[in-house]
Design an enzyme around this catalytic site. Structure first.
Site, PDB file in Angstrom:
ATOM      1  N   GLY A 322       0.822  -1.209   0.000  1.00 46.24           N
ATOM      2  CA  GLY A 322       0.000   0.000   0.000  1.00 46.24           C
ATOM      3  C   GLY A 322       0.853   1.255   0.000  1.00 46.24           C
ATOM      4  O   GLY A 322       0.529   2.246  -0.665  1.00 46.24           O
ATOM      5  N   TRP A 325       2.271   1.651  -3.448  1.00 44.22           N
ATOM      6  CA  TRP A 325       1.236   2.161  -4.358  1.00 44.22           C
ATOM      7  C   TRP A 325       1.208   3.686  -4.355  1.00 44.22           C
ATOM      8  O   TRP A 325       0.984   4.315  -5.390  1.00 44.22           O
ATOM      9  CB  TRP A 325      -0.130   1.619  -3.934  1.00 44.22           C
ATOM     10  CG  TRP A 325      -1.273   2.210  -4.702  1.00 44.22           C
ATOM     11  CD1 TRP A 325      -1.780   1.791  -5.897  1.00 44.22           C
ATOM     12  CD2 TRP A 325      -2.059   3.354  -4.327  1.00 44.22           C
ATOM     13  NE1 TRP A 325      -2.831   2.592  -6.288  1.00 44.22           N
ATOM     14  CE2 TRP A 325      -3.025   3.559  -5.336  1.00 44.22           C
ATOM     15  CE3 TRP A 325      -2.049   4.213  -3.229  1.00 44.22           C
ATOM     16  CZ2 TRP A 325      -3.953   4.587  -5.286  1.00 44.22           C
ATOM     17  CZ3 TRP A 325      -2.976   5.239  -3.173  1.00 44.22           C
ATOM     18  CH2 TRP A 325      -3.910   5.416  -4.194  1.00 44.22           C
ATOM     19  N   HIS A 326       1.474   4.308  -3.210  1.00 41.77           N
ATOM     20  CA  HIS A 326       1.427   5.761  -3.128  1.00 41.77           C
ATOM     21  C   HIS A 326       2.541   6.422  -3.931  1.00 41.77           C
ATOM     22  O   HIS A 326       2.371   7.555  -4.396  1.00 41.77           O
ATOM     23  CB  HIS A 326       1.504   6.214  -1.673  1.00 41.77           C
ATOM     24  CG  HIS A 326       0.210   6.106  -0.940  1.00 41.77           C
ATOM     25  ND1 HIS A 326      -0.254   4.919  -0.417  1.00 41.77           N
ATOM     26  CD2 HIS A 326      -0.731   7.046  -0.635  1.00 41.77           C
ATOM     27  CE1 HIS A 326      -1.429   5.131   0.172  1.00 41.77           C
ATOM     28  NE2 HIS A 326      -1.738   6.403   0.052  1.00 41.77           N
ATOM     29  N   GLY A 327       3.671   5.767  -4.075  1.00 40.52           N
ATOM     30  CA  GLY A 327       4.738   6.391  -4.837  1.00 40.52           C
ATOM     31  C   GLY A 327       5.984   5.539  -4.890  1.00 40.52           C
ATOM     32  O   GLY A 327       6.217   4.685  -4.030  1.00 40.52           O
ATOM     33  N   PHE A 514      -0.306  10.615  -7.076  1.00 39.66           N
ATOM     34  CA  PHE A 514      -0.295   9.169  -6.973  1.00 39.66           C
ATOM     35  C   PHE A 514      -1.084   8.514  -8.101  1.00 39.66           C
ATOM     36  O   PHE A 514      -1.090   7.314  -8.206  1.00 39.66           O
ATOM     37  CB  PHE A 514      -0.865   8.722  -5.613  1.00 39.66           C
ATOM     38  CG  PHE A 514      -0.199   9.430  -4.455  1.00 39.66           C
ATOM     39  CD1 PHE A 514       1.158   9.604  -4.439  1.00 39.66           C
ATOM     40  CD2 PHE A 514      -0.953   9.922  -3.406  1.00 39.66           C
ATOM     41  CE1 PHE A 514       1.782  10.258  -3.383  1.00 39.66           C
ATOM     42  CE2 PHE A 514      -0.344  10.569  -2.339  1.00 39.66           C
ATOM     43  CZ  PHE A 514       1.012  10.738  -2.340  1.00 39.66           C
TER      44      PHE A 514
END
Length: 514
Positions: A322, A325-327, A514
């Site tokens: 997770g 996924w943000h960066g 994002f």
């Protein structure tokens, strides 16, 4: 085109809505859907027209894979699901993570692999996750087959396209099927405008003001400057409140924009700083992403079915992914890992309390403020890593906050605040000669809004602003609820006016990256 720009608020959105309502009177549901698709493609293309082909190709491929999943046998469905997942994850890996992985390979092996120059397409994380959820739902038999036009609107619908909420196919299709003239148009318009006004105020008045206090400290830490105790805590608190109002404001504007068309989006943000644990925090923060990570990753890894230690492993893996996924940066991975660790500690503590039969003692209402404070501090420290340019910068700020030990006069923010709009305003009205008065006043105002006022869903609880609001299962604060009246109309107009005045300098929402 940003939600908080005058182009969106005063030109794009009114034009799209007026034509939509005209089609409601003279056209068909399919005409309305087609118009919303055209408007959504234009909205996306206004950022970078070159990537319109990419998102349309993604929509077409996923729709075709979905049709195969509907018509094939169980064995063939697994193969087609693998094809769809590989396509979506491959797209995400190339555009978002190729440069990150190449840079780390070069660092580890002293190689000289050239770094690819790739521009990150807007919203690729969101429309990719949304379509992955769709394919998995189809493979599980949870989705009915719909026309290509309907599926396109499901992915491209502009209020939720850029940064969510991440919606499910079965949530949206029944609403798209009923896009016809409705008597409740005016209530939808009133509710939608009110939610947009609240969200705009959160973004341009609160979040952007708080950014003036957080940004200079993080920039100084990146440049290797010494950070003092007060400046460190101002930066930690300012960014924690900034991202709260920024993301909450975005979610409100997305939900409000959709409501103008009679469409309800799922709740995405529900007073997360009122949470009494990290477990509860993730039920309130980015609710649709938490739902995706739980339903399609955590449970797929085994969830809590195989015992305590496997649950902890699955939590850590889920939150690490997770964070990624943000960066594509180690700060995001560490941020995810910290939350995975916090969740493991939280679950371990709950199990220990149950084993010792101390639930009643630890559930005492007097302890609730302590739990809220601990949860907020944990989230704020993790957000420090999230915001920092690198781990060294994050370490410098956290180190100054906890190990500096001195209360020397703050230095980093002094010049930035004195020259800021807020600083000049506070000096003009004579609040204090100390330029830090602006900081303390805004931080106190942010804290009061977060902890003392109802959130948007609670404020408009009588009009069901979102799908499945947590407000329905929680005690509502004893404060006035919104209703269509002259007093509330004037209040909404005043809030909207304040927000529009603040759009002179437009800044992106944090989650747009994002």
């Amino acid at each position: 085109m940003l939600f908080n720009s005058t182009t969106y608020l005063l030109l794009f959105l009114p034009v799209v809505l007026l034509i939509f309502m005209q089609l409601a009177r003279t056209g068909t549901t399919e005409a309305q859907i087609t118009w919303l698709i055209v408007a959504s493609v234009f909205f996306y293309g206004s950022w970078n027209a070159a990537y319109v082909a990419l998102i349309l190709a993604s929509v077409i491929v996923n729709f075709l894979v979905g049709k195969q999943l509907v018509t094939r046998s169980a064995t063939q469905r697994r193969r087609w699901l693998t094809v769809g997942l590989c396509f979506n994850l491959g797209l995400l890996a190339y555009f978002k993570y190729a440069g990150f992985f190449v840079a780390n390979l070069n660092a580890l092996g002293n190689w000289l692999i050239p770094l690819p120059e790739i521009t990150l397409p807007l919203a690729i994380s969101f429309f990719t996750f949304q379509q992955i959820a769709y394919l998995v739902d189809v493979a599980r038999g949870d989705c009915e087959e719909y026309q290509f036009r309907h599926y396109s609107l499901f992915v491209l619908f502009f209020p939720q396209l850029i940064a969510g909420p991440i919606v499910h196919h079965k949530e949206m299709m029944p609403q798209f099927d009923s896009l016809r003239p409705k008597r409740e148009f005016w209530p939808d318009l009133a509710v939608g405008v009110t939610i947009i006004a609240i969200g705009l105020f959160k973004k341009v008045i609160m979040a952007d003001s708080l950014a003036q206090f957080a940004n200079p400290v993080y920039a100084a830490a990146q440049q290797g400057q010494a950070i003092g105790f007060i400046d460190a805590w101002v930066a930690i608190l300012a960014f924690s409140f900034q991202i709260y109002f920024d993301f909450s404001g975005y979610s409100d504007m997305a939900i409000g924009s959709a409501r103008l068309f009679g469409i309800k989006l799922p709740e995405n943000f529900h007073s997360p700083y009122k949470a009494t644990s990290i477990i509860e925090f993730w039920r309130r923060w980015h609710i649709t992403l938490s739902r995706f990570l739980r339903d399609y990753l955590y449970i797929s890894l085994g969830g809590n079915r195989d015992g305590r230690w496997q649950r902890y492993r699955n939590l850590l893996v889920t939150m690490l992914l997770g964070g990624l996924w943000h960066g594509a940066a180690w700060t995001f991975i560490v941020w995810g890992g910290l939350h995975g660790l916090f969740l493991c500690i939280n679950h371990f503590w709950r199990a220990l309390v149950r084993r010792c039969n101390l639930q009643t003692q630890f559930a005492h209402v007097a302890l609730r403020p302590l739990y809220v404070a601990l949860t907020f501090i944990a989230a704020a420290l993790a957000f420090t890593v999230f915001r920092a340019a690198d781990m060294h910068s994050a370490g410098a700020i956290i180190g100054a906050a906890f190990f500096d030990g001195g209360l020397q006069s703050p230095a980093v923010l002094h010049s930035a605040i004195t020259g800021s709009t807020l600083g000049r305003f506070f000096n003009a009205v004579g609040v204090a000669n100390n330029s830090y008065a602006a900081v303390y006043c805004v931080l106190l105002l942010a804290a009061a809004i977060c902890w003392l006022l109802p959130n948007t869903q609670q404020f408009l609880r009588g009009f069901k602003p979102v799908l499945r609001s947590l407000s329905a299962t929680q005690t509502t604060p004893p404060l006035p609820a919104w209703r269509p009246s002259l007093a509330f109309a004037l209040t909404t107009a005043a809030v909207l006016s304040c927000g529009l005045l603040g759009t002179a300098s437009v800044t992106e929402f944090i989650y747009f990256q994002f």
